[in-house]
Scaffold this active site. Sequence first.
Site, PDB file in Angstrom:
ATOM      1  N   HIS A   1     -25.112 -35.141  22.619  1.00 24.86           N
ATOM      2  CA  HIS A   1     -25.538 -36.639  22.870  1.00 24.86           C
ATOM      3  C   HIS A   1     -24.558 -37.257  24.088  1.00 24.86           C
ATOM      4  O   HIS A   1     -25.120 -37.780  24.716  1.00 24.86           O
ATOM      5  CB  HIS A   1     -26.297 -37.168  21.492  1.00 24.86           C
ATOM      6  CG  HIS A   1     -27.309 -37.164  21.254  1.00 24.86           C
ATOM      7  ND1 HIS A   1     -27.418 -36.272  20.171  1.00 24.86           N
ATOM      8  CD2 HIS A   1     -28.950 -37.812  21.260  1.00 24.86           C
ATOM      9  CE1 HIS A   1     -28.957 -35.764  19.840  1.00 24.86           C
ATOM     10  NE2 HIS A   1     -29.379 -37.049  20.716  1.00 24.86           N
TER      11      HIS A   1
ATOM     12  N   HIS B   1     -22.385 -37.349  13.711  1.00 26.44           N
ATOM     13  CA  HIS B   1     -20.863 -37.263  14.694  1.00 26.44           C
ATOM     14  C   HIS B   1     -19.599 -37.870  13.662  1.00 26.44           C
ATOM     15  O   HIS B   1     -20.137 -39.485  13.574  1.00 26.44           O
ATOM     16  CB  HIS B   1     -21.416 -37.128  15.662  1.00 26.44           C
ATOM     17  CG  HIS B   1     -21.624 -36.171  16.489  1.00 26.44           C
ATOM     18  ND1 HIS B   1     -21.348 -34.771  16.599  1.00 26.44           N
ATOM     19  CD2 HIS B   1     -22.605 -36.139  17.442  1.00 26.44           C
ATOM     20  CE1 HIS B   1     -22.062 -34.161  17.538  1.00 26.44           C
ATOM     21  NE2 HIS B   1     -22.855 -34.764  18.003  1.00 26.44           N
TER      22      HIS B   1
END
Length: 214
Positions: free
Chosen positions: A133, A182
């Site tokens: 992302h 993450h």
Amino acid sequence: MNLIKQLLTGALLIGIGCAVGFFIIALLISDKRIDAFDAGIISAVGKLESPGLTKVMIFFTTIGAGWPAVLITAGMMMGLYVWVRQRRELILLAAVAVGSAALNTVLKLLFRRARPTLHRIVEATGYSFPSGHSMAAFTLYGLMVFLLWKHIPSAAGRVAMIILGTFMIFMIGLSRIYLGVHYPSDVLGGFLASGCWLTVSIWFYQRYQDRHAR
């Protein structure tokens, strides 16, 4: 001509710097010397959690990759074609976006870092480093600023564009940390990997433009 050469040299140096930064982070991850950095930021971000903010972060993470990002890229390509009718810029946008996704896949398979498992708000699969992302956001909005810069005549418009691009990149990266999918070092690594890819791509594009103009 000298200005173009200076800009090309600057872009190449930035790309090299991003590559060096990325591999330093990768080494710190492999030696587990970045754990304290990750833990400190995760703790700070976790203290901000609220139902309303969670909805905001899910929105940004949703538009940061996958089909939403593809649709945003396609919309940018259509807008560029209608506004400036530059086919080379459309090709650059498509090539850099596809290349960024491919590079992220290769890097994830190379490093094979497992995702964090504590307090995950949404589910995610695959490896963690670098953040896909973050790479997609940096590539898309960074390239948007580059391509639109010369077509926006006013200084205020350019400043607004930079602020918008920076905001989108930051929020998409932050959303991945907030949602627990993450580590912060994944996001930072994604930004640096994408920064390297983007600046090197721009370097080649500008060299081509310079030769074509001559």
